[in-house]
Scaffold this motif. Structure first.
Motif, PDB file in Angstrom:
ATOM      1  N   ASP A 150       4.229   0.909  -6.280  1.00 15.00           N
ATOM      2  CA  ASP A 150       4.155  -0.476  -6.743  1.00 15.00           C
ATOM      3  C   ASP A 150       5.133  -1.376  -5.986  1.00 15.00           C
ATOM      4  OD1 ASP A 150       2.183   0.057  -8.533  1.00 15.00           O
ATOM      5  OD2 ASP A 150       3.461   0.090 -10.302  1.00 15.00           O
ATOM      6  N   TYR A 185       6.033  -1.230  -2.894  1.00 12.77           N
ATOM      7  CA  TYR A 185       5.497  -1.602  -1.586  1.00 12.77           C
ATOM      8  C   TYR A 185       4.515  -2.767  -1.691  1.00 12.77           C
ATOM      9  CZ  TYR A 185       7.418   2.778   0.241  1.00 12.77           C
ATOM     10  OH  TYR A 185       8.267   3.793   0.616  1.00 12.77           O
ATOM     11  N   LYS A 186       3.907  -2.945  -2.858  1.00 13.72           N
ATOM     12  CA  LYS A 186       2.892  -3.988  -3.025  1.00 13.72           C
ATOM     13  C   LYS A 186       3.483  -5.351  -3.357  1.00 13.72           C
ATOM     14  CE  LYS A 186      -0.418  -0.611  -4.875  1.00 13.72           C
ATOM     15  NZ  LYS A 186      -1.224  -0.239  -6.054  1.00 13.72           N
ATOM     16  N   ASN A 210       5.876  -9.111   0.949  1.00 13.86           N
ATOM     17  CA  ASN A 210       5.092  -9.309   2.161  1.00 13.86           C
ATOM     18  C   ASN A 210       5.963 -10.037   3.187  1.00 13.86           C
ATOM     19  OD1 ASN A 210       3.060  -9.572   4.059  1.00 13.86           O
ATOM     20  ND2 ASN A 210       2.121 -11.336   3.059  1.00 13.86           N
ATOM     21  N   ASN A 219       5.830  -2.065   4.845  1.00 15.92           N
ATOM     22  CA  ASN A 219       4.584  -2.181   4.093  1.00 15.92           C
ATOM     23  C   ASN A 219       3.923  -0.813   3.972  1.00 15.92           C
ATOM     24  OD1 ASN A 219       4.024  -2.545   7.067  1.00 15.92           O
ATOM     25  ND2 ASN A 219       1.939  -2.375   6.322  1.00 15.92           N
ATOM     26  N   SER A 235       1.469  -4.869 -10.467  1.00 16.06           N
ATOM     27  CA  SER A 235       0.113  -4.477 -10.112  1.00 16.06           C
ATOM     28  C   SER A 235      -0.340  -3.478 -11.152  1.00 16.06           C
ATOM     29  CB  SER A 235       0.080  -3.842  -8.723  1.00 16.06           C
ATOM     30  OG  SER A 235       0.918  -2.711  -8.689  1.00 16.06           O
TER      31      SER A 235
END
Length: 363
Positions: free
Chosen positions: A80, A82-83, A86, A92, A180
Motif C-alpha cells: 500500500d 508504494y501506491k 508518485n 515505485n 487503497s
C-alpha cells in the motif's frame, strides 16, 4: 524485512536462487520472469534479480508469510505504501502478487525497479575504501534531492476528488489508514495493537507520512544519479499521539525491530506516554545520513567506535563530533540542527531544505 543489502553483490550462485523456486522462472499476474541471482536476504524475505521476456531487469522481493505470523499484514502495508506516492525520488512498485501455498502459508511478491548503480551506502563504502570524499557542493546537491523526496512524504496531500475517506486511528498504534483497497479482505493490515491511539492530521488536507528507516542503504541511485527512497516497509502515518504506557512500549518495540539503530531518533529508544511521534524521526535520520555521506560513517557509530561508549547512549544524549574541518560550518549547522535531541526543537523538512539552499549559495 529491511532491504539494507538490496543490491550488494553477494556471491550467491544461480543454483542458490532455484532452490527457493520450483523452476528458474515464475509468473506474476500472467507475466513471466527468469530468475538470475539472489541480491540479498533477511528474515523471511529475499530479493532477486529477475529478467522479463523483453530482457528488461527488475528486482523481485519475495516475502514468506507463515500462517499465524504478522508477515502478511506487514507486506500488505508495504504494498500500500508504494501506491501512495508518485515522485521520482520515491521508488515505485511495478507489480505485486500474493500466492497461496499448499501448506497454508502465503508468499508475497513485489516487483520493483532494478538500480544498476546500487545504493548510497555502496558509494560511501567505495569512498571509504578509496580514501575519497564527496565534494561539498556535490554532497549538498545530493542531500537536497534526498530531502525533497522526504518532503513528498511529510507533505502528502490527498486529492479531494480521489474518493479517499479519511478516518481516525482506532486500535492500531501504527495503522496506516490504508489509502487503497486491501489486496486481501480477509487479512487486514494490522501492526502492533494498542488500547488507543490517535493520528494527528492537519486541517489543510495534508496527511503526513514518515519513512522511519531512512539511511544510505535505503537510498538508491538512478542511472542519472537521482537519489530514490526505497524500502517502504516501515513507512507509516506520522504524528502519532502516545496515550498509554502500553502503546508507548509497543511503539518502542516496533522501532527496535524495524528502525536501524544507528539512524534511529532518540525519542524512539524510550517512547514517552502523552508524547507525539511525528516527522521529526525522519529529520534525525536525515542528519545521520548526511553525516555518513560526508564522513563515511553515521555520527554515533563513529562516536561509539572512538570512545567505546554505548551506541544507544550516545544517540539518546546526542553526543557526536565532526572528524575534521574539511566542510563548511553551514553544512555542519544543517547536521547539528537535524541532530537536536529534543524533537520539538528540530527543524521541519521545509526548514532543512531552506538551510541546504542557504549552504549552496556559498558556492
Amino acid at each position: 524485512m529491511s532491504l539494507t543489502h538490496y543490491f550488494l553483490d553477494i556471491a550467491y550462485t544461480f543454483n542458490t536462487c532455484i532452490n527457493c523456486f520450483p523452476s528458474p522462472s515464475l509468473h506474476i499476474n500472467n507475466r513471466s520472469y527468469k530468475i538470475q541471482r539472489l541480491l540479498g536476504e533477511g528474515g523471511f524475505s529475499y530479493v532477486y534479480l529477475v529478467q522479463a521476456s523483453n530482457d528488461e531487469y527488475f528486482a523481485l522481493k519475495k516475502i514468506r508469510c507463515p500462517s499465524g505470523s504478522d508477515n502478511l499484514p506487514q507486506a500488505m502495508r508495504e504494498i500500500d505504501s508504494y501506491k501512495i506516492f508518485n515522485d521520482e525520488h520515491i521508488i515505485n512498485m511495478i507489480d505485486s502478487n500474493i500466492v497461496q501455498e499448499r501448506d497454508g502459508s502465503k508468499t508475497v511478491y513485489i516487483l520493483l525497479p532494478y538500480f544498476r548503480r546500487g545504493n548510497l551506502q555502496d558509494t560511501i563504502n567505495a569512498n571509504l575504501v578509496n580514501h575519497t570524499r564527496y565534494d561539498e557542493r556535490e554532497a549538498l546537491q545530493l542531500f537536497l534531492e534526498i530531502a525533497q523526496g522526504v518532503r513528498v512524504m511529510h507533505k502528502h496531500k490527498v486529492d479531494p476528488g480521489s474518493g479517499v475517506t479519511t478516518r481516525r486511528a482506532g486500535k492500531n498504534a501504527l495503522d496506516m489508514e490504508r489509502e487503497s483497497q486491501p489486496l486481501m479482505d480477509d487479512d487486514p493490515a494490522v501492526t502492533p495493537s494498542a488500547s488507543s491511539s490517535n493520528l494527528i492530521m492537519s486541517g489543510d488536507g495534508i496527511l503526513p507520512y514518515s519513512h522511519r528507516d531512512l539511511k544510505p542503504a535505503n537510498i538508491m541511485l538512478s542511472q542519472t544519479g537521482v537519489p530514490v527512497l526505497m524500502d517502504l516497509g516501515s513507512c507509516t502515518r506520522s504524528r502519532i499521539e502516545v496515550s498509554s504506557r502500553q502503546q508507548a512500549l509497543e511503539l518502542q518495540d516496533y522501532a527496535a525491530e524495524h528502525c536501524t539503530i544507528s539512524y534511529r531518533a532518540p525519542e524512539l529508544f524510550d517512547v514517552k506516554t502523552n508524547s507525539v511521534l511525528d516527522e521529526g524521526v525522519d529529520i534525525w535520520s536525515l542528519g545521520c545520513t548526511y553525516f555518513a555521506l560526508l564522513y563515511c560513517s553515521s555520527p554515533f557509530e563513529l562516536q561509539s567506535s572512538e570512545s567505546g561508549a554505548s551506541l544507544s547512549l550516545a544517540i539518546v544524549n546526542g553526543r557526536f563530533r565532526f572528524p575534521d574541518a574539511q566542510y563548511s560550518e553551514r553544512t555542519k549547522d544543517i547536521i547539528r540542527a537535524c541532530l537536536t535531541v529534543d524533537p520539538k526543537n528540530r527543524p521541519d523538512i521545509d526548514r532543512v531544505i531552506q538551510m541546504i539552499h542557504g549552504a549552496l549559495q556559498q558556492f
